[in-house]
Scaffold this motif. Sequence first.
Motif, PDB file in Angstrom:
ATOM      1  N   PHE A   1       0.856  -1.192   0.000  1.00  0.00           N
ATOM      2  CA  PHE A   1       0.000   0.000   0.000  1.00  0.00           C
ATOM      3  C   PHE A   1       0.891   1.240   0.000  1.00  0.00           C
ATOM      4  O   PHE A   1       1.883   1.305   0.731  1.00  0.00           O
ATOM      5  N   ALA A   2       0.537   2.204  -0.833  1.00  0.00           N
ATOM      6  CA  ALA A   2       1.305   3.452  -0.899  1.00  0.00           C
ATOM      7  C   ALA A   2       0.912   4.349   0.270  1.00  0.00           C
ATOM      8  O   ALA A   2      -0.275   4.525   0.551  1.00  0.00           O
ATOM      9  N   THR A   3       1.913   4.941   0.945  1.00  0.00           N
ATOM     10  CA  THR A   3       1.636   5.796   2.105  1.00  0.00           C
ATOM     11  C   THR A   3       2.230   7.194   1.965  1.00  0.00           C
ATOM     12  O   THR A   3       2.169   7.986   2.885  1.00  0.00           O
ATOM     13  N   ARG A   4       2.873   7.474   0.836  1.00  0.00           N
ATOM     14  CA  ARG A   4       3.488   8.766   0.521  1.00  0.00           C
ATOM     15  C   ARG A   4       4.879   8.962   1.129  1.00  0.00           C
ATOM     16  O   ARG A   4       5.644   9.792   0.644  1.00  0.00           O
ATOM     17  N   SER A   5       5.216   8.230   2.192  1.00  0.00           N
ATOM     18  CA  SER A   5       6.578   8.339   2.743  1.00  0.00           C
ATOM     19  C   SER A   5       6.852   7.151   3.655  1.00  0.00           C
ATOM     20  O   SER A   5       5.920   6.527   4.178  1.00  0.00           O
ATOM     21  N   ARG A   6       8.130   6.837   3.838  1.00  0.00           N
ATOM     22  CA  ARG A   6       8.486   5.748   4.744  1.00  0.00           C
ATOM     23  C   ARG A   6       8.063   6.094   6.170  1.00  0.00           C
ATOM     24  O   ARG A   6       7.660   5.217   6.949  1.00  0.00           O
ATOM     25  N   ALA A   7       8.155   7.384   6.542  1.00  0.00           N
ATOM     26  CA  ALA A   7       7.760   7.809   7.891  1.00  0.00           C
ATOM     27  C   ALA A   7       6.297   7.481   8.151  1.00  0.00           C
ATOM     28  O   ALA A   7       5.924   7.040   9.242  1.00  0.00           O
ATOM     29  N   ASN A   8       5.443   7.671   7.135  1.00  0.00           N
ATOM     30  CA  ASN A   8       4.020   7.349   7.293  1.00  0.00           C
ATOM     31  C   ASN A   8       3.816   5.844   7.456  1.00  0.00           C
ATOM     32  O   ASN A   8       2.986   5.396   8.253  1.00  0.00           O
ATOM     33  N   ALA A   9       4.558   5.052   6.694  1.00  0.00           N
ATOM     34  CA  ALA A   9       4.442   3.592   6.792  1.00  0.00           C
ATOM     35  C   ALA A   9       4.845   3.123   8.185  1.00  0.00           C
ATOM     36  O   ALA A   9       4.174   2.284   8.797  1.00  0.00           O
ATOM     37  N   LEU A  10       5.946   3.664   8.691  1.00  0.00           N
ATOM     38  CA  LEU A  10       6.421   3.287  10.024  1.00  0.00           C
ATOM     39  C   LEU A  10       5.440   3.741  11.105  1.00  0.00           C
ATOM     40  O   LEU A  10       5.190   3.024  12.078  1.00  0.00           O
ATOM     41  N   ALA A  11       4.881   4.938  10.926  1.00  0.00           N
ATOM     42  CA  ALA A  11       3.912   5.438  11.901  1.00  0.00           C
ATOM     43  C   ALA A  11       2.667   4.563  11.917  1.00  0.00           C
ATOM     44  O   ALA A  11       2.095   4.274  12.976  1.00  0.00           O
ATOM     45  N   TRP A  12       2.228   4.137  10.734  1.00  0.00           N
ATOM     46  CA  TRP A  12       1.051   3.251  10.648  1.00  0.00           C
ATOM     47  C   TRP A  12       1.319   1.960  11.420  1.00  0.00           C
ATOM     48  O   TRP A  12       0.476   1.485  12.186  1.00  0.00           O
ATOM     49  N   ILE A  13       2.483   1.366  11.196  1.00  0.00           N
ATOM     50  CA  ILE A  13       2.829   0.099  11.855  1.00  0.00           C
ATOM     51  C   ILE A  13       2.848   0.258  13.372  1.00  0.00           C
ATOM     52  O   ILE A  13       2.291  -0.564  14.117  1.00  0.00           O
ATOM     53  N   GLU A  14       3.476   1.315  13.845  1.00  0.00           N
ATOM     54  CA  GLU A  14       3.578   1.547  15.286  1.00  0.00           C
ATOM     55  C   GLU A  14       2.206   1.730  15.925  1.00  0.00           C
ATOM     56  O   GLU A  14       1.918   1.152  16.971  1.00  0.00           O
ATOM     57  N   GLN A  15       1.359   2.520  15.281  1.00  0.00           N
ATOM     58  CA  GLN A  15       0.047   2.792  15.868  1.00  0.00           C
ATOM     59  C   GLN A  15      -0.907   1.618  15.712  1.00  0.00           C
ATOM     60  O   GLN A  15      -1.703   1.320  16.607  1.00  0.00           O
ATOM     61  N   ALA A  16      -0.828   0.927  14.574  1.00  0.00           N
ATOM     62  CA  ALA A  16      -1.681  -0.254  14.382  1.00  0.00           C
ATOM     63  C   ALA A  16      -1.326  -1.331  15.394  1.00  0.00           C
ATOM     64  O   ALA A  16      -2.198  -2.070  15.878  1.00  0.00           O
ATOM     65  N   ALA A  17      -0.045  -1.440  15.718  1.00  0.00           N
ATOM     66  CA  ALA A  17       0.397  -2.433  16.705  1.00  0.00           C
ATOM     67  C   ALA A  17      -0.159  -2.106  18.086  1.00  0.00           C
ATOM     68  O   ALA A  17      -0.434  -2.999  18.892  1.00  0.00           O
ATOM     69  N   MET A  18      -0.334  -0.820  18.364  1.00  0.00           N
ATOM     70  CA  MET A  18      -0.831  -0.396  19.664  1.00  0.00           C
ATOM     71  C   MET A  18      -2.342  -0.575  19.793  1.00  0.00           C
ATOM     72  O   MET A  18      -2.837  -1.013  20.828  1.00  0.00           O
ATOM     73  N   VAL A  19      -3.080  -0.244  18.739  1.00  0.00           N
ATOM     74  CA  VAL A  19      -4.546  -0.238  18.852  1.00  0.00           C
ATOM     75  C   VAL A  19      -5.234  -1.324  18.038  1.00  0.00           C
ATOM     76  O   VAL A  19      -6.424  -1.583  18.225  1.00  0.00           O
ATOM     77  N   GLY A  20      -4.513  -1.955  17.112  1.00  0.00           N
ATOM     78  CA  GLY A  20      -5.129  -2.968  16.261  1.00  0.00           C
ATOM     79  C   GLY A  20      -5.091  -4.353  16.883  1.00  0.00           C
ATOM     80  O   GLY A  20      -4.165  -4.696  17.623  1.00  0.00           O
ATOM     81  N   SER A  21      -6.088  -5.156  16.587  1.00  0.00           N
ATOM     82  CA  SER A  21      -6.120  -6.526  17.108  1.00  0.00           C
ATOM     83  C   SER A  21      -6.829  -7.438  16.127  1.00  0.00           C
ATOM     84  O   SER A  21      -7.623  -6.994  15.298  1.00  0.00           O
ATOM     85  N   VAL A  22      -6.515  -8.720  16.220  1.00  0.00           N
ATOM     86  CA  VAL A  22      -7.144  -9.742  15.392  1.00  0.00           C
ATOM     87  C   VAL A  22      -7.800 -10.734  16.340  1.00  0.00           C
ATOM     88  O   VAL A  22      -7.180 -11.185  17.303  1.00  0.00           O
TER      89      VAL A  22
ATOM     90  N   ALA B   1      -0.589  -7.005  18.411  1.00  0.00           N
ATOM     91  CA  ALA B   1       0.611  -7.379  17.652  1.00  0.00           C
ATOM     92  C   ALA B   1       1.859  -7.397  18.526  1.00  0.00           C
ATOM     93  O   ALA B   1       1.907  -6.774  19.591  1.00  0.00           O
ATOM     94  N   ARG B   2       2.852  -8.103  18.043  1.00  0.00           N
ATOM     95  CA  ARG B   2       4.174  -8.048  18.663  1.00  0.00           C
ATOM     96  C   ARG B   2       5.062  -7.231  17.739  1.00  0.00           C
ATOM     97  O   ARG B   2       5.176  -7.522  16.553  1.00  0.00           O
ATOM     98  N   ILE B   3       5.684  -6.212  18.286  1.00  0.00           N
ATOM     99  CA  ILE B   3       6.571  -5.358  17.493  1.00  0.00           C
ATOM    100  C   ILE B   3       7.877  -6.092  17.246  1.00  0.00           C
ATOM    101  O   ILE B   3       8.459  -6.682  18.159  1.00  0.00           O
ATOM    102  N   GLN B   4       8.335  -6.082  16.016  1.00  0.00           N
ATOM    103  CA  GLN B   4       9.603  -6.707  15.647  1.00  0.00           C
ATOM    104  C   GLN B   4      10.529  -5.623  15.118  1.00  0.00           C
ATOM    105  O   GLN B   4      10.347  -5.116  14.015  1.00  0.00           O
ATOM    106  N   GLY B   5      11.520  -5.275  15.920  1.00  0.00           N
ATOM    107  CA  GLY B   5      12.414  -4.201  15.526  1.00  0.00           C
ATOM    108  C   GLY B   5      11.667  -2.881  15.509  1.00  0.00           C
ATOM    109  O   GLY B   5      10.763  -2.647  16.308  1.00  0.00           O
ATOM    110  N   SER B   6      12.029  -2.020  14.582  1.00  0.00           N
ATOM    111  CA  SER B   6      11.385  -0.709  14.513  1.00  0.00           C
ATOM    112  C   SER B   6      10.510  -0.543  13.275  1.00  0.00           C
ATOM    113  O   SER B   6       9.929   0.513  13.067  1.00  0.00           O
ATOM    114  N   SER B   7      10.411  -1.605  12.459  1.00  0.00           N
ATOM    115  CA  SER B   7       9.687  -1.431  11.199  1.00  0.00           C
ATOM    116  C   SER B   7       8.717  -2.551  10.852  1.00  0.00           C
ATOM    117  O   SER B   7       8.280  -2.654   9.721  1.00  0.00           O
TER     118      SER B   7
END
Length: 374
Positions: A85-106, A112-118
């Motif tokens: 998925f296009a996010t316009r910048s790597r910073a946006n992609a990383l921010a999405w991952i960090e926040q989805a890991a905090m509030v997203g669930s399956v 989620a379990r965070i793996q590294g920083s990305s």
Amino acid sequence: INTRGSHDTTVSVRRIGDSVLEFAGSPAKYLQGHNAFGSDDLIGLGTAMITRACRRLGIELVESEIDDIRAGRYNLLRVDVNYSFATRSRANALAWIEQAAMVGSVKRRGRARIQGSSSAMWGEKSRHWKLKAYSKGAEITAPKHKLPTSLPQRDQLSAWCEDKLRIEVELKARYLRKLGLHQASSWSSGTALGLFQEHLSRLQLGGNLVLNPAEVESLPYRLRPTHSLWSQGANLRQLMSDATYYRHRTELMKRGINIGVPPRQEAATTIPLSQYIVSPCIEVPAWAVGAGLYFDPGKDGEELDEGWSSLSVRRRYGVTSTRPMPEPATPQAPADRTGEDIGHAQAQCGHHKPITSNGSHLPRGVGLERLQSC
């Protein structure tokens, strides 16, 4: 045994007993030199990967086995399906991952379990399927995942990957059997995308993605999710322990950010997290077609020599065969071809050593995780 493909990528081939071959690696990497994008023709990719690997190892296959390969009559021990998925910048992609890991669930897999920083993974220990999100731009800068220097238009390919958020669904053997998709012949042209969308829909996301690059990018990775949630107006005291809250508050105060008071509304731009994963990059970039960067099974499939083999998988890693298999000859140096090998046993991103074939492709992605050829 490792056999080299395009741009020095490799696929692992292991012999089990007298009649079984196990293949591990990414068809996309093996055939085109990278897995930024690729075909979702699972049978076509499997045919090209298996026959090319056998040819380079001097393994001859009989005509009936060639027919089996072409028809997809072999079992799959793991399949990774991924889209970007296009996010316009790597910073946006990383921010999405960090926040989805905090509030997203399956459901039944939790947070989620965070793996590294990305990257983040939901259902890591599941024996059926799991979901992973990571930054493709960050991945190709890692030592083991860098794009080969011999790739044509390497800089353009790297730029294309820069802002991509890749989400991958890993389907394991037990789950594939349950779905009736454990044999390659069961997959059609729409199977990969359908499975991907179905499993991605199980990711429940709440809140917004907060974009404030100038401020957020200067923060340590451990503080970014906290800052992002605070920027949305979340009650941090309910989301983390007192110890974590006060530790983060102290560290952020040193940077002039007070999470103890509501944020100024104009300080950040917010976008729903779910908005970023609505339209995957389905089409292969036009500049990549015909440039040696995209392997199309329908047009680029290699001719099969007389006497090639078939697959029929078996329980653990791949395929079983009732036919005796000749001893493999010493691997020959590969011809100079465009494309790359099957490096890792995963889609994605290849993590498994036990023969797995994974076809990580960005736009359309299907990985044949573990194959066994008879």
